[in-house]
Design a protein around this motif. Structure first.
Motif, PDB file in Angstrom:
ATOM      1  N   UNK A 257      -4.304   4.664   2.453  1.00  0.00           N
ATOM      2  CA  UNK A 257      -3.438   5.875   2.718  1.00  0.00           C
ATOM      3  C   UNK A 257      -1.911   5.349   2.386  1.00  0.00           C
ATOM      4  N   UNK A 258      -1.433   4.164   2.944  1.00  0.00           N
ATOM      5  CA  UNK A 258       0.028   3.822   2.729  1.00  0.00           C
ATOM      6  C   UNK A 258       0.143   3.681   1.123  1.00  0.00           C
TER       7      UNK A 258
ATOM      8  N   UNK B 123       2.801   6.110  -3.845  1.00  0.00           N
ATOM      9  CA  UNK B 123       2.654   6.480  -5.071  1.00  0.00           C
ATOM     10  C   UNK B 123       3.212   8.057  -5.264  1.00  0.00           C
ATOM     11  N   UNK B 124       2.704   8.797  -4.099  1.00  0.00           N
ATOM     12  CA  UNK B 124       3.110  10.326  -4.292  1.00  0.00           C
ATOM     13  C   UNK B 124       4.666  10.358  -4.183  1.00  0.00           C
TER      14      UNK B 124
ATOM     15  N   UNK C  50      -8.653  -3.642   0.215  1.00  0.00           N
ATOM     16  CA  UNK C  50      -8.974  -4.824   1.662  1.00  0.00           C
ATOM     17  C   UNK C  50     -10.211  -3.734   2.179  1.00  0.00           C
ATOM     18  N   UNK C  51     -10.403  -2.560   2.048  1.00  0.00           N
ATOM     19  CA  UNK C  51     -11.469  -1.831   2.674  1.00  0.00           C
ATOM     20  C   UNK C  51     -10.794  -1.169   3.800  1.00  0.00           C
ATOM     21  N   UNK C  52      -9.533  -1.370   4.240  1.00  0.00           N
ATOM     22  CA  UNK C  52      -8.995  -0.825   5.460  1.00  0.00           C
ATOM     23  C   UNK C  52      -8.449   0.677   4.895  1.00  0.00           C
TER      24      UNK C  52
END
Lengths: 317, 108, 139
Positions: free
Chosen positions: B90-91, B96-97, B83-85
Motif C-alpha cells: 500500500x505504501x 506511485x499515485x 515482502x508479502x506485507x
C-alpha cells in the motif's frame, strides 16, 4: 463475384508468386554469403533443389509427440507467412488485402510462424526440441518491444496505421532535423531486429545446429521440414518488404514492371545488409546475451528515437 | 469490421483467406510428399542414439531462464521488494499515485 | 527433374563411433572454403532426421554399437551410408582390440567406402558424389 475473386484467386496467385520469389532470394542470400567467405557457393536455384529433394524423403512422425500439434504447426507456419505477403504493398502493386488490415495486424502476423515453430518444438516430445522452443520464446519476448515502438513511431507522424498511407506519405518528410535522427535510429533498430525475427546467426540459438542437434526442428523430416523451410524463406522476404515499404517507398517514375524490379532490388539490398552481412561476420550469441541485448541497448535506442521525434514535434508546434 | 481511431481490421476476411490457404497447403503437402512405413526404432525420439530413460520433471518456470539471467539486476531489486506485507504494497501504491498525479498536474 | 534432385542437394550427418578424430577433421576440412563442398549442395545438418547421407567414421566400439544402429534407423529413407577411413572399412589400427565390435558393415549396411588414414577431403567429396549413383539405384 468480385469478393470471391479477391478472397480466393488473388491470394493463391500472390502466394505462389511469393513462394518462388522468396526461394530465389534465399538462393541469392546463400550465394552472396559464400562469396563473402571466399567460397564459390551453391547455384541460385539451390533452395528449389532442397525442396524437391525433401519431396523424395519419407516423413517420420515420432511416437511420443502430440500428434495434432506436430502435424498442424508446419502448415500454420507456412500459411501465416504467406498471408503476410497479402497485406504488404510491393512497389507499384497495392496489397490485395491492404484495405482489410493495417500495420498492427502485420506485426501480429509476424509472430504466427514463430509461435507455430515454438508449438511444434514443444510438441515434438524431444528434449532438444524443448530447449530450442524455450529459446525461441525468450527471443520473441525480447524483440517485440522495439518492434512495437517502431510501429508507434511510424504511425504517430502519419496519423494512420495503414501501410499504404505510410508508404505514400514518405516518413522522412514529416519530421524536422531532430526527427530525422530519430527515424534513422529507428531504422538501425529494425535492421537489428531483422536477424532475430528470422532466426539467423548471430541470433539463431533456437536452431543451433551443432549445439542442440537442430533445436526446434530436430524431430522433423520430409514434408514437415519442407514446410518449415518454405515458411522461413517467405518470412525473410516479407520482413524485408515491410522495411522497404515503411522506410524506402521511393518510386522511380518508370513503367510498372520497372517499378517492381526497383522494389525487388531494394528488398535485396535490405536483406544483404541486415541478414547476410551479419550472418557471415558474427558468431552465435547465447540466449541470455540475446535477451540482454534487446532489452538494454536496443530498447534504450528506440526510446531515445521516440523521445527525439517527440521533441521534434513539440519544437515545431 | 473492427476500427479504432487510426487502425482497422476485418477478421472475417482474414479467417476465410487463412482457411482457404491452409486447406490448399494441406492438400498439396499430402499429394507431393510421402509418409513413412513403420520399421524398427524409427519413431523413437532422437537423443543422439541413446535409449529413452526415465522421464525427468522440471518446473515450467525454468523455461525462461535466459530472460531472468539477462535482467538479473532488475530481478535482484524487485524480488526482495515483494515482502508479502500488505502495508509495504500500500505504501508503494500511494507513492506511485502521488508521483503520477503531480506529473499530470505539472503537464496540464 | 525430381529424380535428379538428389544429385545436387545431399544433406550429410556425421557420426563418430570411437575413432581418433583424424577423419572427422578431414570431413570438416571438406566443408571449408578451400574444398567447398557447399557448391555441390552438400550441407552438414545437426540431426539425422534431416540427413540423406550418414558419414560414419571410426571403428565401432562396444558402447557405440547400439547407438549407431539407432541413429541409422532414425534416418529417413532413402539413405546412403558412407564409411570414411580405414577404421570404418576394416578396423584399421584397432584390429583385434578387446572393445571393438567390428568394422561398420557388421552393424549397419554400408554403401560407399572411402579408404585412407585419413582420406583426403577430395576423396571424401568424391565418395559423397558417388553416393548419388547409389541413391539413383535405390528408388
Amino acid at each position: 463475384m468480385e469478393t470471391i475473386m479477391q478472397i480466393v484467386f488473388v491470394p493463391i496467385g500472390i502466394a505462389s508468386l511469393g513462394l518462388i520469389l522468396s526461394l530465389i532470394f534465399k538462393g541469392i542470400d546463400r550465394r552472396i554469403a559464400a562469396r563473402f567467405q571466399a567460397r564459390v557457393g551453391p547455384p541460385l536455384v539451390q533452395p528449389f533443389r532442397d525442396i524437391m529433394k525433401l519431396m523424395l524423403k519419407e516423413t517420420i512422425v515420432p511416437e511420443n509427440c502430440v500428434r495434432w500439434v506436430y502435424e498442424s504447426a508446419p502448415i500454420i507456419a507456412l500459411v501465416g507467412s504467406l498471408m503476410l505477403l497479402l497485406y504488404i504493398p510491393m512497389g507499384p502493386f497495392n496489397a490485395p488485402l491492404g484495405n482489410f488490415g493495417d500495420l498492427i495486424l502485420v506485426l501480429y502476423l509476424f509472430t504466427i510462424p514463430s509461435l507455430a515453430m515454438v508449438a511444434g518444438g514443444f510438441a515434438s516430445g524431444n528434449p532438444y526440441a524443448t530447449i530450442g522452443a524455450q529459446r525461441e520464446m525468450v527471443m520473441m519476448m525480447s524483440y517485440e518491444l522495439p518492434l512495437a515502438m517502431l510501429a508507434a513511431a511510424t504511425a504517430w507522424k502519419v496519423t494512420s496505421f495503414s501501410i499504404a498511407k505510410i508508404s505514400s506519405t514518405v516518413i522522412w518528410s514529416t519530421v524536422g532535423p531532430l526527427g530525422l535522427v530519430g527515424i534513422l535510429l529507428l531504422l538501425v533498430v529494425v535492421l537489428s531486429v531483422a536477424p532475430a525475427e528470422l532466426v539467423k546467426i548471430p541470433f539463431d540459438a533456437p536452431e543451433a545446429e551443432t549445439e542442440i542437434a537442430g533445436g526446434l526442428l530436430v524431430d522433423y523430416s520430409g514434408r514437415n521440414l519442407a514446410l518449415f523451410y518454405l515458411s522461413d524463406a517467405v518470412k525473410s522476404f516479407a520482413f524485408a518488404s515491410l522495411i522497404v515499404a515503411l522506410f524506402f517507398p521511393f518510386k522511380l517514375g518508370t513503367t510498372i514492371w520497372g517499378e517492381f524490379l526497383w522494389f525487388l532490388l531494394k528488398v535485396l539490398i535490405v536483406m544483404i545488409v541486415s541478414v547476410t552481412t551479419v550472418r557471415v561476420a558474427a558468431a552465435r550469441l547465447q540466449i541470455d546475451n540475446i535477451a540482454g541485448y534487446y532489452w538494454k541497448p536496443i530498447a534504450l535506442v528506440s526510446l531515445a528515437a521516440l523521445a527525439l521525434i517527440a521533441i521534434d514535434t513539440a519544437v515545431v508546434i | 469490421m473492427l476500427e479504432s481511431y487510426s487502425g482497422y481490421w476485418y477478421p472475417l476476411v482474414f479467417v476465410s483467406v487463412f482457411l482457404i490457404l491452409s486447406f490448399i497447403v494441406y492438400i498439396l503437402s499430402r499429394v507431393f510428399f510421402s509418409s513413412a512405413h513403420k520399421k524398427g526404432e524409427q519413431a523413437k525420439p532422437f537423443l543422439s542414439g541413446n535409449k529413452e530413460t526415465e522421464k525427468v520433471h522440471i518446473p515450467a518456470s525454468s523455461i525462461y531462464w535466459g530472460f531472468i539471467k539477462a535482467l538479473r539486476g532488475y530481478y535482484d531489486v524487485i524480488i526482495p521488494f515483494h515482502t508479502g506485507n500488505i502495508n509495504d504494497y500500500m505504501g508503494a501504491f500511494i507513492i506511485v499515485l502521488a508521483i503520477v498525479l503531480t506529473v499530470v498536474e505539472v503537464l496540464t | 527433374m525430381i529424380k535428379n534432385a538428389f544429385k545436387r542437394a545431399l544433406w550429410v550427418y556425421h557420426i563418430n563411433t570411437g575413432g581418433c578424430n583424424g577423419c572427422d577433421i578431414e570431413i570438416i576440412a571438406a566443408l571449408t572454403p578451400r574444398y567447398d563442398a557447399e557448391r555441390f549442395g552438400i550441407k552438414l545438418v545437426g540431426s539425422p532426421r534431416h540427413a540423406d547421407v550418414l558419414l560414419v567414421t571410426g571403428p565401432v566400439t562396444a558402447k557405440m554399437e547400439d547407438k549407431l544402429k539407432r541413429v541409422y534407423e532414425q534416418t529417413p529413407d532413402p539413405k546412403v551410408v558412407i564409411a570414411v577411413g580405414n577404421c570404418g572399412a576394416s578396423t584399421g589400427v584397432f584390429h583385434n582390440s578387446y572393445s571393438i565390435r567390428g568394422p561398420i558393415d557388421k552393424i549397419i549396411p554400408v554403401d560407399v567406402y572411402v579408404p585412407g588414414c585419413p582420406p583426403r577431403p577430395e576423396a571424401i567429396i568424391h565418395g559423397i558424389a558417388k553416393a548419388w549413383e547409389k541413391l539413383e539405384g535405390k528408388k
